[in-house]
Design a protein around this motif. Sequence first.
Motif, short mmCIF file in Angstrom:
data_model
loop_
_atom_site.label_atom_id
_atom_site.label_comp_id
_atom_site.label_asym_id
_atom_site.label_seq_id
_atom_site.Cartn_x
_atom_site.Cartn_y
_atom_site.Cartn_z
N TRP A 10 57.44 -29.85 8.75
CA TRP A 10 56.64 -30.93 8.17
C TRP A 10 55.27 -30.98 8.85
O TRP A 10 54.26 -31.12 8.19
N LYS A 11 55.25 -30.87 10.17
CA LYS A 11 53.98 -30.90 10.90
C LYS A 11 53.09 -29.71 10.50
O LYS A 11 51.88 -29.84 10.39
N LEU A 13 53.07 -28.18 7.58
CA LEU A 13 52.56 -28.47 6.25
C LEU A 13 51.43 -29.49 6.31
O LEU A 13 50.39 -29.32 5.68
N LYS A 14 51.65 -30.55 7.09
CA LYS A 14 50.63 -31.58 7.23
C LYS A 14 49.36 -30.99 7.85
O LYS A 14 48.25 -31.31 7.42
N GLY A 15 49.51 -30.10 8.82
CA GLY A 15 48.36 -29.45 9.43
C GLY A 15 47.60 -28.58 8.45
O GLY A 15 46.37 -28.54 8.45
N ILE A 17 47.46 -29.05 5.24
CA ILE A 17 46.76 -29.96 4.32
C ILE A 17 45.48 -30.46 4.97
O ILE A 17 44.42 -30.51 4.33
N TRP A 18 45.55 -30.84 6.25
CA TRP A 18 44.35 -31.28 6.97
C TRP A 18 43.30 -30.18 7.02
O TRP A 18 42.10 -30.43 6.87
N GLY A 34 44.10 -30.69 12.07
CA GLY A 34 45.05 -29.86 11.33
C GLY A 34 45.58 -28.72 12.17
O GLY A 34 46.77 -28.39 12.12
N ASP A 37 48.13 -30.14 14.63
CA ASP A 37 49.40 -30.44 13.95
C ASP A 37 50.17 -29.16 13.66
O ASP A 37 51.38 -29.10 13.85
N CYS A 38 49.46 -28.15 13.20
CA CYS A 38 50.10 -26.89 12.85
C CYS A 38 50.72 -26.25 14.10
O CYS A 38 51.86 -25.80 14.07
#
Length: 61
Positions: A10-11, A13-15, A17-18, A34, A37-38
């Motif tokens: 999840w992190k 994916l969120k990274g 997106i950022w 991002g 997070d990645c």
Amino acid sequence: MNSDIILGRWKQLKGQIWQAWAELSGSDCAWLSGSNDCLSGVLQEYYGREQEAVSSKKQPH
């Protein structure tokens, strides 16, 4: 499946997106966020996989 693996993915994916948002907006801060997070997602997923591997092995007594 270990919860660390799911949260790690999840992190990641969120990274991503950022990072995509940073490309569109030209924001270095968003890109850095991002990337962080990645990276933390990759490390957390790896930790979860290692934790599963250790727990699945039989412990000698």
